[in-house]
Design a protein around this motif. Structure first.
Motif, short mmCIF file in Angstrom:
data_model
loop_
_atom_site.label_atom_id
_atom_site.label_comp_id
_atom_site.label_asym_id
_atom_site.label_seq_id
_atom_site.Cartn_x
_atom_site.Cartn_y
_atom_site.Cartn_z
N LEU A 37 0.81 -1.22 0.00
CA LEU A 37 0.00 0.00 0.00
C LEU A 37 0.85 1.27 0.00
O LEU A 37 0.47 2.26 -0.61
CB LEU A 37 -0.93 0.01 1.22
N LYS A 38 1.99 1.24 0.66
CA LYS A 38 2.75 2.47 0.91
C LYS A 38 3.10 3.27 -0.34
O LYS A 38 2.84 4.48 -0.39
CB LYS A 38 4.01 2.14 1.70
N PRO A 39 3.65 2.68 -1.42
CA PRO A 39 3.94 3.50 -2.61
C PRO A 39 2.68 4.06 -3.27
O PRO A 39 2.67 5.21 -3.72
CB PRO A 39 4.65 2.53 -3.56
N ALA A 40 1.62 3.29 -3.31
CA ALA A 40 0.36 3.76 -3.90
C ALA A 40 -0.24 4.89 -3.07
O ALA A 40 -0.81 5.84 -3.61
CB ALA A 40 -0.63 2.60 -4.02
N LEU A 41 -0.12 4.79 -1.76
CA LEU A 41 -0.63 5.83 -0.87
C LEU A 41 0.12 7.13 -1.07
O LEU A 41 -0.48 8.20 -1.19
CB LEU A 41 -0.50 5.36 0.59
N ARG A 42 1.43 7.05 -1.17
CA ARG A 42 2.23 8.25 -1.38
C ARG A 42 1.91 8.91 -2.72
O ARG A 42 1.78 10.13 -2.82
CB ARG A 42 3.70 7.88 -1.32
N GLU A 43 1.75 8.10 -3.74
CA GLU A 43 1.42 8.61 -5.07
C GLU A 43 0.03 9.27 -5.08
O GLU A 43 -0.16 10.34 -5.66
CB GLU A 43 1.45 7.46 -6.08
N ALA A 44 -0.93 8.65 -4.40
CA ALA A 44 -2.29 9.20 -4.34
C ALA A 44 -2.29 10.54 -3.61
O ALA A 44 -2.95 11.49 -4.05
CB ALA A 44 -3.22 8.22 -3.65
N CYS A 45 -1.55 10.65 -2.51
CA CYS A 45 -1.51 11.91 -1.77
C CYS A 45 -0.84 13.01 -2.58
O CYS A 45 -1.28 14.16 -2.54
CB CYS A 45 -0.81 11.71 -0.44
N ARG A 46 0.20 12.67 -3.32
CA ARG A 46 0.85 13.68 -4.17
C ARG A 46 -0.07 14.15 -5.28
O ARG A 46 -0.07 15.32 -5.65
CB ARG A 46 2.12 13.10 -4.77
N ARG A 47 -0.87 13.23 -5.83
CA ARG A 47 -1.77 13.58 -6.92
C ARG A 47 -2.96 14.40 -6.40
O ARG A 47 -3.35 15.40 -7.00
CB ARG A 47 -2.26 12.31 -7.62
N GLU A 48 -3.56 14.01 -5.30
CA GLU A 48 -4.77 14.67 -4.80
C GLU A 48 -4.48 15.95 -4.01
O GLU A 48 -5.31 16.83 -3.95
CB GLU A 48 -5.58 13.71 -3.93
N PHE A 49 -3.32 16.03 -3.38
CA PHE A 49 -3.00 17.19 -2.54
C PHE A 49 -1.69 17.84 -2.99
O PHE A 49 -0.72 17.91 -2.23
CB PHE A 49 -2.87 16.77 -1.06
N PRO A 50 -1.62 18.36 -4.22
CA PRO A 50 -0.34 18.88 -4.73
C PRO A 50 0.15 20.13 -4.00
O PRO A 50 1.34 20.31 -3.84
CB PRO A 50 -0.64 19.19 -6.19
N ARG A 51 -0.75 20.98 -3.54
CA ARG A 51 -0.34 22.21 -2.87
C ARG A 51 -0.80 22.29 -1.42
O ARG A 51 -0.55 23.28 -0.75
CB ARG A 51 -0.88 23.42 -3.63
N SER A 52 -1.46 21.27 -0.93
CA SER A 52 -1.98 21.30 0.43
C SER A 52 -0.88 20.93 1.42
O SER A 52 -0.13 19.99 1.20
CB SER A 52 -3.14 20.32 0.58
N ASN A 53 -0.81 21.68 2.51
CA ASN A 53 0.11 21.29 3.57
C ASN A 53 -0.63 20.97 4.86
O ASN A 53 -0.05 20.44 5.78
CB ASN A 53 1.19 22.35 3.80
N ARG A 54 -1.92 21.27 4.92
CA ARG A 54 -2.75 20.89 6.07
C ARG A 54 -4.05 20.29 5.53
O ARG A 54 -4.65 20.82 4.61
CB ARG A 54 -3.05 22.09 6.96
N LEU A 55 -4.47 19.18 6.15
CA LEU A 55 -5.64 18.44 5.68
C LEU A 55 -6.56 18.14 6.85
O LEU A 55 -6.14 18.03 7.99
CB LEU A 55 -5.20 17.12 5.05
N TYR A 56 -7.85 17.99 6.52
CA TYR A 56 -8.81 17.54 7.52
C TYR A 56 -8.76 16.03 7.62
O TYR A 56 -8.57 15.34 6.62
CB TYR A 56 -10.23 17.97 7.12
N VAL A 57 -8.97 15.52 8.82
CA VAL A 57 -8.97 14.08 9.06
C VAL A 57 -10.32 13.66 9.60
O VAL A 57 -10.82 14.27 10.56
CB VAL A 57 -7.88 13.68 10.08
N ALA A 58 -10.90 12.63 8.99
CA ALA A 58 -12.13 12.03 9.50
C ALA A 58 -11.82 10.57 9.80
O ALA A 58 -11.33 9.85 8.93
CB ALA A 58 -13.24 12.13 8.45
#
Length: 88
Positions: free
Chosen positions: A64-85
């Motif tokens: 999961l780890k490489p796919a997770l990192r890739e997904a976060c880079r794609r979905e949050f390119p300029r975000s440095n703070r995110l909401y967590v649910a």
């Protein structure tokens, strides 16, 4: 919902995968893009919603780890703070 730094959010998603219980979703400030991980005993599901709409299933957290990192880079390119649910 609370806000966390991107790196801490990635760590929370990976921790859910390692425990194999619960679910966590990371959302942008506008809540229009998200990445979530839900885990059961046998499978871990990564759901991406925003630029890409994907759902991937993994059997081990290590895969999961490489796919997770890739997904976060794609979905949050300029975000440095995110909401967590969190769901338990």
């Amino acid at each position: 919902m609370k806000q966390v730094p991107l790196k801490q959010g990635e760590t929370m998603l990976y921790a859910v995968a390692q425990r194999r219980a619960g679910a966590v979703t990371l959302l942008t400030w506008k809540k229009d893009r998200s990445v979530s991980v839900s885990a059961r005993e046998t499978e871990i599901t990564l759901v991406e919603s925003g630029y890409e709409h994907l759902e991937k299933t993994f059997t081990s957290p290590h895969d999961l780890k490489p796919a997770l990192r890739e997904a976060c880079r794609r979905e949050f390119p300029r975000s440095n703070r995110l909401y967590v649910a969190q769901d338990t």
